[in-house]
Design a protein around this motif. Structure first.
Motif, PDB file in Angstrom:
ATOM      1  N   ARG A  17       0.832  -1.202   0.000  1.00  0.00           N
ATOM      2  CA  ARG A  17       0.000   0.000   0.000  1.00  0.00           C
ATOM      3  C   ARG A  17       0.868   1.255   0.000  1.00  0.00           C
ATOM      4  N   LEU A  18       0.554   2.181  -0.905  1.00  0.00           N
ATOM      5  CA  LEU A  18       1.240   3.465  -0.948  1.00  0.00           C
ATOM      6  C   LEU A  18       0.270   4.544  -0.486  1.00  0.00           C
ATOM      7  N   PHE A  19       0.622   5.252   0.582  1.00  0.00           N
ATOM      8  CA  PHE A  19      -0.185   6.330   1.143  1.00  0.00           C
ATOM      9  C   PHE A  19       0.312   7.664   0.582  1.00  0.00           C
ATOM     10  N   VAL A  20      -0.611   8.509   0.149  1.00  0.00           N
ATOM     11  CA  VAL A  20      -0.273   9.807  -0.429  1.00  0.00           C
ATOM     12  C   VAL A  20      -1.151  10.859   0.235  1.00  0.00           C
ATOM     13  N   ALA A  21      -0.536  11.916   0.793  1.00  0.00           N
ATOM     14  CA  ALA A  21      -1.305  12.940   1.510  1.00  0.00           C
ATOM     15  C   ALA A  21      -0.944  14.334   1.021  1.00  0.00           C
ATOM     16  N   LEU A  22      -1.961  15.161   0.791  1.00  0.00           N
ATOM     17  CA  LEU A  22      -1.735  16.561   0.462  1.00  0.00           C
ATOM     18  C   LEU A  22      -1.299  17.329   1.709  1.00  0.00           C
ATOM     19  N   GLN A  23      -0.571  18.409   1.488  1.00  0.00           N
ATOM     20  CA  GLN A  23      -0.067  19.186   2.620  1.00  0.00           C
ATOM     21  C   GLN A  23      -1.198  19.822   3.420  1.00  0.00           C
ATOM     22  N   SER A  24      -2.234  20.274   2.743  1.00  0.00           N
ATOM     23  CA  SER A  24      -3.434  20.776   3.417  1.00  0.00           C
ATOM     24  C   SER A  24      -4.610  20.622   2.452  1.00  0.00           C
ATOM     25  N   ALA A  25      -5.744  21.183   2.787  1.00  0.00           N
ATOM     26  CA  ALA A  25      -6.976  20.955   2.030  1.00  0.00           C
ATOM     27  C   ALA A  25      -6.890  21.448   0.589  1.00  0.00           C
ATOM     28  N   THR A  26      -7.626  20.787  -0.288  1.00  0.00           N
ATOM     29  CA  THR A  26      -7.794  21.278  -1.650  1.00  0.00           C
ATOM     30  C   THR A  26      -8.531  22.613  -1.607  1.00  0.00           C
ATOM     31  N   LEU A  27      -8.536  23.309  -2.746  1.00  0.00           N
ATOM     32  CA  LEU A  27      -9.246  24.594  -2.805  1.00  0.00           C
ATOM     33  C   LEU A  27     -10.722  24.420  -2.516  1.00  0.00           C
ATOM     34  N   GLN A  28     -11.339  23.381  -3.096  1.00  0.00           N
ATOM     35  CA  GLN A  28     -12.785  23.212  -2.900  1.00  0.00           C
ATOM     36  C   GLN A  28     -13.136  22.769  -1.486  1.00  0.00           C
ATOM     37  N   ASP A  29     -12.145  22.256  -0.754  1.00  0.00           N
ATOM     38  CA  ASP A  29     -12.385  21.805   0.619  1.00  0.00           C
ATOM     39  C   ASP A  29     -11.976  22.841   1.664  1.00  0.00           C
ATOM     40  N   SER A  30     -11.609  24.043   1.227  1.00  0.00           N
ATOM     41  CA  SER A  30     -11.141  25.072   2.148  1.00  0.00           C
ATOM     42  C   SER A  30     -12.259  26.020   2.532  1.00  0.00           C
ATOM     43  N   ALA A  31     -12.466  26.180   3.836  1.00  0.00           N
ATOM     44  CA  ALA A  31     -13.457  27.151   4.306  1.00  0.00           C
ATOM     45  C   ALA A  31     -12.990  28.555   3.960  1.00  0.00           C
ATOM     46  N   GLN A  32     -13.905  29.379   3.574  1.00  0.00           N
ATOM     47  CA  GLN A  32     -13.569  30.726   3.114  1.00  0.00           C
ATOM     48  C   GLN A  32     -13.198  31.641   4.280  1.00  0.00           C
ATOM     49  N   GLY A  33     -12.291  32.576   4.007  1.00  0.00           N
ATOM     50  CA  GLY A  33     -12.092  33.670   4.950  1.00  0.00           C
ATOM     51  C   GLY A  33     -10.849  33.635   5.786  1.00  0.00           C
ATOM     52  N   ASN A  34     -10.226  32.436   5.999  1.00  0.00           N
ATOM     53  CA  ASN A  34      -9.000  32.450   6.781  1.00  0.00           C
ATOM     54  C   ASN A  34      -8.229  31.162   6.609  1.00  0.00           C
ATOM     55  N   ALA A  35      -6.920  31.270   6.807  1.00  0.00           N
ATOM     56  CA  ALA A  35      -6.027  30.148   6.527  1.00  0.00           C
ATOM     57  C   ALA A  35      -6.186  29.002   7.518  1.00  0.00           C
ATOM     58  N   ALA A  36      -7.021  29.178   8.547  1.00  0.00           N
ATOM     59  CA  ALA A  36      -7.345  28.066   9.438  1.00  0.00           C
ATOM     60  C   ALA A  36      -8.411  27.161   8.822  1.00  0.00           C
ATOM     61  N   GLY A  37      -8.919  27.537   7.661  1.00  0.00           N
ATOM     62  CA  GLY A  37      -9.974  26.747   7.008  1.00  0.00           C
ATOM     63  C   GLY A  37      -9.442  25.665   6.100  1.00  0.00           C
ATOM     64  N   ARG A  38      -8.118  25.410   6.137  1.00  0.00           N
ATOM     65  CA  ARG A  38      -7.510  24.440   5.224  1.00  0.00           C
ATOM     66  C   ARG A  38      -7.190  23.120   5.917  1.00  0.00           C
ATOM     67  N   ILE A  39      -7.911  22.810   6.975  1.00  0.00           N
ATOM     68  CA  ILE A  39      -7.517  21.674   7.809  1.00  0.00           C
ATOM     69  C   ILE A  39      -7.898  20.312   7.244  1.00  0.00           C
ATOM     70  N   ASN A  40      -8.949  20.244   6.418  1.00  0.00           N
ATOM     71  CA  ASN A  40      -9.446  18.947   5.943  1.00  0.00           C
ATOM     72  C   ASN A  40      -8.683  18.484   4.711  1.00  0.00           C
ATOM     73  N   THR A  41      -7.563  17.816   4.948  1.00  0.00           N
ATOM     74  CA  THR A  41      -6.746  17.375   3.830  1.00  0.00           C
ATOM     75  C   THR A  41      -7.168  15.990   3.349  1.00  0.00           C
ATOM     76  N   ARG A  42      -6.678  15.600   2.183  1.00  0.00           N
ATOM     77  CA  ARG A  42      -7.011  14.307   1.579  1.00  0.00           C
ATOM     78  C   ARG A  42      -5.836  13.336   1.708  1.00  0.00           C
ATOM     79  N   VAL A  43      -6.175  12.072   1.961  1.00  0.00           N
ATOM     80  CA  VAL A  43      -5.198  10.986   2.012  1.00  0.00           C
ATOM     81  C   VAL A  43      -5.667   9.894   1.052  1.00  0.00           C
ATOM     82  N   LEU A  44      -4.811   9.521   0.103  1.00  0.00           N
ATOM     83  CA  LEU A  44      -5.119   8.478  -0.864  1.00  0.00           C
ATOM     84  C   LEU A  44      -4.298   7.236  -0.553  1.00  0.00           C
TER      85      LEU A  44
END
Length: 486
Positions: free
Chosen positions: A255-282
């Protein structure tokens, strides 16, 4: 007695409004899933001068990732030794000034030795790294990669659309911003890329053999076209400069695990950089093919949020910088703030920790509209709460790097108010590897190597034959911790 720490990373509740420093002294235990994990503390440390020059004559850019070559790790009379490979990223650059070098993608080889301090209470072991050549990475056509920003220009090799500068530094070459490294047992290796969010697969000589292309949800796109450059945010997919920062192969090699550094653009809450917490792991099954095009697992995990000035308002995401897999569902993840040596200003160092992540009960989004399209996982675009049908991975803090007494043993401190100085903890800790302690009395013990990325910051810096000096040195450092991992 072991101090027990438990951090539940359900995002809306996870945040650090003040510096998150370790309490008590190791050993510290974490209970998860009926198992006990133990942080036994810092056991060794070492560094290379920031001015060290690599096998191509450029300043050594320390460690966006590191890995000990399989089959080389062994116990010695004094400790351990092995062959260490380290991964610099795209070379010295100044994006705001549009300055990029035609920096050839590479991996650096070093002779690694760790001399332990067993039987010497209070004494820290020593780690030494001796540079020993390396490999230049080559694309499908046998040409070196470039670190230069590609903008929106692309080229195609073997039906894969790849980033490439149209003019200037690196024109006509494939752009690579290498951020994660993982070896296979036969000497091949994977490299995760920041520009594309792809994973590249190389043979032992550094020649590209295949590409795991990011799924549609993660590919950076603008107006329906690839947007691989780092200077402008795409509309969907990976955030610019937030690509495949974490990657790891399960110990059984399946198994190869791949993780983004932080959330994708569509998964980022608007308005502040604390809204990028929901990242993706494949998660990819690499048993039938080393470069599968569809993940078998696709999950969301919540990263911590923090206040960049340590004064209360959560306004940043503690982006992840490295991943190491423990089995088919668990992995270690290194998450950190952006403060410390290398960062302008004197904001306090707030958060740098290694998390234990478990995907067992998380919702698998593989093949869903969240993967094949750009549907957001958020219930509301202005909040970080997930949709009701999505359960994130569980994560717990296993190791807190912000332990003043432990760091002091390695000559390190957290005193940002003193300005840049030798000993200030680096901003970017981005590399990690897990190695067996080879101790028959403690068969579940491992050594965790954690390395920094110094961004080529050195008083005497050379890049492609040009001077790139900085006002201070940010040395290449590795910290070694001992853990018990059941």
């Amino acid at each position: 007695m072991l101090a027990t720490a438990l951090l539940l990373a359900t995002l809306s509740a996870s945040g650090y409004s003040a510096p998150h420093e370790a309490a008590g002294a190791p050993p510290r235990a974490l209970q998860l899933g009926g198992r006990t994990y133990v942080d036994k503390g810092l056991v060794a440390a070492g560094r290379l001068s920031a001015g060290t020059v690599d096998f191509l004559g450029d300043t050594l850019g320390s460690f966006s990732s590191l890995a000990v070559q399989p089959g080389t790790w062994q116990r010695t009379a004094k400790g351990y030794e092995g062959v260490l490979w380290t991964l610099p990223d795209r070379g010295r650059n100044d994006p705001e000034a549009g300055l990029f070098y035609d920096y050839a993608g590479r991996v650096e080889r070093m002779r690694l030795r760790i001399e332990t301090a067993l039987g010497k209470p209070g004494k820290l072991g020593t780690l030494t790294m001796v540079p020993d050549k390396g490999l230049v990475l080559k694309d499908f056509n046998g040409q070196p990669f470039t670190g230069a920003d590609p903008g929106d220009h692309t080229l195609t090799q073997r039906n894969v659309v790849l980033p490439s500068p149209a003019s200037g530094a690196g024109a006509g070459k494939v752009s690579l911003d290498a951020e994660s490294l993982q070896f296979t047992t036969d000497g091949h290796f994977y490299i995760g890329d920041e520009y594309t969010a792809n994973v590249y697969y190389f043979d032992p000589q550094g020649h590209l053999q295949g590409v795991i292309v990011a799924p549609p949800a993660i590919r950076p796109q603008r107006d329906g076209k690839p947007a691989f450059g780092s200077l402008m945010a795409p509309q969907t997919g990976r955030r610019n400069n937030q690509g495949v920062e974490g990657m790891g192969l399960s110990p059984d090699g399946t198994r190869l695990f791949v993780a983004l550094q932080s959330a994708t653009l569509q998964d980022s809450a608007q308005g502040n950089a604390a809204g990028r917490i929901n990242t993706r792991v494949l998660v990819y099954d690499v048993t039938a093919s080393a470069t599968p095009q569809q993940p078998i697992g696709h999950y969301v995990m919540a990263l911590p949020a923090y206040a960049h000035d340590g004064k209360g308002k959560l306004d940043r995401t503690a982006a992840q910088s490295e991943l190491r897999a423990l089995d088919a569902s668990r992995f270690l993840l290194l998450a950190r703030d952006g403060n410390g040596l290398g960062k302008d200003g004197d904001d306090p160092i707030v958060y740098k920790s290694v998390l234990l992540v478990d995907l067992t009960d998380a919702t698998n989004l593989a093949g869903s509209r969240y993967e094949t399209g750009t549907t957001s996982v958020l219930a509301d675009p202005v909040d970080t709460a997930l949709k009701a049908d999505i359960t994130p991975a569980r994560s717990d803090e296993l190791l807190n790097l912000l332990d003043r007494p432990q760091l002091a043993r390695a000559g390190l401190d957290l005193d940002t108010k003193r300005g840049p100085h030798d000993g200030l903890l680096s901003e970017k800790w981005e590399a990690m590897d897990v190695l067996p302690a080879l101790d028959p009395q403690h068969p579940n013990d491992v050594l965790l190597l954690i390395g920094n990325d110094n961004d080529f910051i050195a008083r005497h810096c050379r890049m492609q034959g040009e001077v790139c000096d900085s006002p201070y040195d940010n040395d290449n450092r590795v910290l070694v911790y001992r853990l018990t991992l059941p």
